[in-house]
Design an enzyme around this catalytic site. Structure first.
Site, short mmCIF file in Angstrom:
data_model
loop_
_atom_site.label_atom_id
_atom_site.label_comp_id
_atom_site.label_asym_id
_atom_site.label_seq_id
_atom_site.Cartn_x
_atom_site.Cartn_y
_atom_site.Cartn_z
N HIS A 108 21.62 -14.46 12.73
CA HIS A 108 22.21 -14.53 11.38
C HIS A 108 23.02 -13.28 11.04
CE1 HIS A 108 18.49 -12.31 10.01
NE2 HIS A 108 19.35 -11.78 9.16
N ASP A 143 16.79 -17.12 16.24
CA ASP A 143 17.48 -16.07 15.49
C ASP A 143 17.72 -14.82 16.34
OD1 ASP A 143 18.88 -15.14 13.34
OD2 ASP A 143 17.15 -14.50 12.19
N GLY A 218 19.66 -5.66 5.64
CA GLY A 218 20.34 -4.69 6.49
C GLY A 218 19.48 -4.26 7.65
N ASN A 219 18.15 -4.38 7.50
CA ASN A 219 17.24 -4.10 8.61
C ASN A 219 17.29 -5.19 9.67
OD1 ASN A 219 15.07 -2.34 6.56
ND2 ASN A 219 15.46 -1.66 8.64
N SER A 220 17.81 -6.35 9.32
CA SER A 220 17.83 -7.48 10.25
C SER A 220 18.48 -7.08 11.57
CB SER A 220 18.60 -8.65 9.65
OG SER A 220 17.92 -9.19 8.55
N THR A 236 13.51 -9.37 11.37
CA THR A 236 14.30 -10.57 11.10
C THR A 236 14.34 -10.98 9.63
OG1 THR A 236 13.92 -11.44 13.32
CG2 THR A 236 14.49 -13.04 11.63
N ALA A 237 13.21 -10.93 8.93
CA ALA A 237 13.19 -11.50 7.59
C ALA A 237 12.12 -10.82 6.74
CB ALA A 237 12.90 -13.00 7.66
N ILE A 238 12.25 -10.99 5.44
CA ILE A 238 11.24 -10.53 4.51
C ILE A 238 10.86 -11.68 3.59
CG2 ILE A 238 11.99 -8.12 4.49
CD1 ILE A 238 13.42 -8.69 1.84
N GLY A 276 9.74 -34.70 24.13
CA GLY A 276 9.73 -36.10 23.70
C GLY A 276 8.59 -36.49 22.81
#
Length: 454
Positions: A108, A143, A218-220, A236-238, A276
């Protein structure tokens, strides 16, 4: 009219005051003791970079700068001399993992709001050198993205074995939050194998390390390191309602990041094996009904007719509790393990059928493989499809489905978000959180359908 500079006058006055006589203060000029953590971070931080994604655009005098921050204007190219150079769209972080310029960051970070990859990516090192980075490959479902810059002898961050990380371990988050510059924060590992967060959209593969080390926008793409200065995760996320840190952050484990980066370096993309089946996590009701010894595993809610799992002997209602010897605690772990498998690979699956322990190895197919039966789309409940020559034919749309007002049976979906709809797995991989654009064959004509998914 003369206006005195009061700050300058104050500074002069203060200097004169201090010089008038020695202050009655004791000053200790000895340096602070150097801790092991300080020495470790001195080696870690040079391997962290800032990543600036951009888009090719011509800047005109009519552009409105009112909504930009000072940093936006700082990075904006000169409007007269460099009209065709990138306009910076945002900022993230990255980790140098090879001395010859390989950098891991988030998908991202290098993706524009349109869902397309940035036309240009600029990387800035801690010594202020800047490089134009090449995007080797990117994977939305984990990601993770891999970049390369043309440089040699760069500082690197070695990988740790994230499988050995434990709750309570001390960790450090390093990156460029809010564009303030390189920042280090400290915390612990709060939890492991977090999934179901839908970071980056729907149908993603998740097994995050959770930490209370402050992570902010910005840490991402930056590093989560251990006390030995090794990479244990890619931040990645918070979890936040207001956009700032509240002590719940998530990082892609280093083992997963390394596996994805290795395949991106080799192939430029990720081609996953097709199992499957549609799965769901085992809860107490499922465990009781299936006569399981523990509340753990992934139940096969639906098995695709003619698909790899069906051919191997797995049935709807069966529960898988291990893959290749690795325990499967829930649906998230089940999908994450399979996400690292390739077409043609044989995975040893163990579990339960009507209370009895069973083992059925599954030979994974290519995710573009067609199967004879129809299949419900996991991220669009109530929408069933089957593969046909042109794409995916809709076989059923329930009244409660999010797609009920958009689609009808017998319509054929040709593309989704620019990707050809060749199979259910490929279709689900292209689904995004937010706006999704379909090309649909309806009554002999091609139409565009927009569906927003929350």
């Amino acid at each position: 009219m003369f206006r005195p500079n009061y700050l300058s006058l104050l500074a002069v006055a203060l200097v004169g005051f201090v010089r008038a006589e020695d202050p009655p203060f004791t000053i200790d000029t000895n340096p602070l003791p150097v801790s092991a953590e300080t020495e470790m971070l001195a080696k870690v931080t040079p391997a962290i970079v800032s990543v600036f994604p951009g888009r090719l655009a011509k800047v005109t005098e009519k552009d409105d700068d009112s909504a930009e921050s000072p940093m936006d204007r700082y990075f904006r190219p000169d409007e007269e001399k460099e009209k065709d150079k990138p306009v910076i769209q945002g900022v993230g972080s990255g980790v140098i993992v090879s001395a010859d310029g390989l950098i891991i960051t988030n998908h991202h970070v290098v993706t524009l709001e349109t869902g397309n990859a940035a036309d240009s990516i600029t990387v800035e090192l801690t010594d202020k050198r800047r490089f134009t980075a090449k995007l080797i490959g990117s994977d939305r479902l984990t990601d993770i993205a891999l970049l390369r810059v043309d440089a040699k002898d760069l500082p690197i961050l070695p990988f740790a074995d994230s499988a050995k990380v434990r709750v309570g371990d001390a960790v450090f988050a390093v990156g460029n939050p809010f564009r303030v510059g390189l920042t280090v924060t400290r915390g612990i590992v709060s939890a492991l194998d977090r999934s179901g967060l839908n970071v980056g959209g729907t149908n993603t593969f998740e097994g995050f390390i959770q930490t209370d080390a402050p992570i902010n926008p910005g840490n991402s793409g930056g590093a989560l390191t251990d006390t030995l200065g090794r990479l244990v995760g890619i931040n990645t996320a918070i979890y936040s309602q207001g956009g700032g840190n509240i002590g719940i952050g998530f990082s892609v484990p280093s083992n997963l990041a390394r596996a994805i980066a290795t395949r991106l370096l080799r192939d430029g993309k990720i081609n996953r094996g097709f199992f499957g089946a549609r799965s769901e996590s085992v809860d107490q009701d499922i465990a009781t009904k299936a006569k399981l010894p523990a509340i753990s595993g992934a139940q096969l809610a639906e098995v695709v007719e003619g698909g790899p799992a069906d051919k191997a002997g797995w049935k709807s209602g069966d529960v898988i509790t291990s893959i290749n010897g690795q325990p499967v605690s829930d649906r998230g772990v089940f999908r994450l393990i399979l996400s690292l498998s390739s077409p043609g690979e044989v995975v040893a699956c163990g579990g339960f059928h009507e209370g009895a322990a069973v083992e059925h190895p599954v030979t994974l197919a290519d995710e573009n493989t067609t199967a004879s039966g129809d299949f419900e789309i996991t991220e669009i409940p109530g929408l069933r499809m089957k593969s046909v020559e042109q794409g995916l034919e809709i076989t059923e749309v329930t009244k409660t489905s999010p797609a009920a007002r958009k689609f009808k049976p017998a319509q054929i979906i040709l593309t989704l978000n620019g990707e050809k709809a060749t199979s259910a797995p490929a279709f689900e991989s292209a689904i995004r959180k937010g706006v999704n654009t379909f090309t649909v064959l309806a009554d002999g004509s091609e139409i565009t359908v927009i569906l927003r998914l929350e």
